[in-house]
Scaffold this active site. Structure first.
Site, short mmCIF file in Angstrom:
data_model
loop_
_atom_site.label_atom_id
_atom_site.label_comp_id
_atom_site.label_asym_id
_atom_site.label_seq_id
_atom_site.Cartn_x
_atom_site.Cartn_y
_atom_site.Cartn_z
N CYS A 78 0.83 -1.20 0.00
CA CYS A 78 0.00 0.00 0.00
C CYS A 78 0.88 1.26 0.00
CB CYS A 78 -1.00 -0.03 1.16
SG CYS A 78 -2.34 1.18 0.95
N HIS A 179 -3.84 -4.64 0.16
CA HIS A 179 -3.41 -5.14 1.47
C HIS A 179 -3.52 -6.67 1.50
CE1 HIS A 179 -2.93 -1.44 3.83
NE2 HIS A 179 -3.89 -0.95 3.05
N GLU A 181 -2.51 -8.62 3.75
CA GLU A 181 -2.80 -9.05 5.12
C GLU A 181 -4.28 -8.93 5.46
OE1 GLU A 181 -2.20 -4.61 5.57
OE2 GLU A 181 -1.49 -6.22 4.26
#
Length: 205
Positions: A78, A179, A181
């Site tokens: 990001c 993202h 994650e």
């Protein structure tokens, strides 16, 4: 065990990223200072918020000198990807200059920030996307995206009002605008692929 350092500059989803890397078999080190990169096979540069804020944290911790000198695997996430470029239009922030180009606002976006799930259009093969569907879906939160000086470094794009750069690679330096994650199984697979890249580099050394 493959050691991966996650840069702590004060603005990143460290816990979620560390969990994903650990699940892939990495020994995760939270790097609060450049010395913490020693012995790592790879480095993850996360970032949330603005490019200027992330760069301020990077400079305070001394990573503005350490990251350009890093010669191993590097993954920007990001805003961590955005600061790998020369400059950001978000706040005129001078960035790390690891990849030639700038960071620009999303054009023709129906609403900003762009928040939600988007398919990727894979433009060229990259081992980060190994084992993923042809058009994998990831989670985005951003109002800006990089514009590389050389479009050939773009490995994946996505659409939100217009097409924007969603992933890049220049040698050992790679980055994603989304993202991983926060992207479920696809994100975990991408992080596992990064750990595999780091492991292969160590084995080949």
């Amino acid at each position: 065990m493959t050691r991966v350092a996650v840069v702590d500059h004060g603005a990143g989803n460290l816990v979620s990223i560390a969990r994903g890397l650990s699940a892939a078999g990495a020994e995760v080190v939270i790097a609060a200072q450049p010395q913490d990169l020693t012995g790592a096979a790879g480095v993850v540069l996360p970032g949330v918020g603005s490019s200027g804020g992330v760069m301020a944290g990077i400079r305070r911790a001394g990573f503005d000198r350490a990251l350009p000198e890093w010669r191993g695997q590097l993954l920007g996430i990001c805003v961590g990807l955005q600061v790998m470029f020369d400059v950001s239009a978000e706040d005129g922030a001078a960035c790390l200059g690891l990849i030639p180009g700038s960071v620009e606002p999303l054009r023709s976006a129906p609403r900003l920030p762009h928040t939600g799930w988007n398919d990727l259009h894979i433009r060229r093969p990259d081992s980060l996307f190994a084992g993923l569907p042809d058009r994998p879906t990831f989670y985005f939160v951003h109002g800006f995206a990089p514009v590389p000086a050389d479009p050939e470094v773009i490995t994946a794009a996505a659409d939100y009002g217009s097409t924007f750069c969603a992933a890049v690679r220049v040698g050992l330096r790679a980055g994603v605008q989304f993202h991983p994650e926060r992207s479920g199984l696809n994100g975990l697979k991408l992080l596992a692929n990064f750990v595999a890249q780091c492991r292969e580099a160590v084995d080949a050394a």
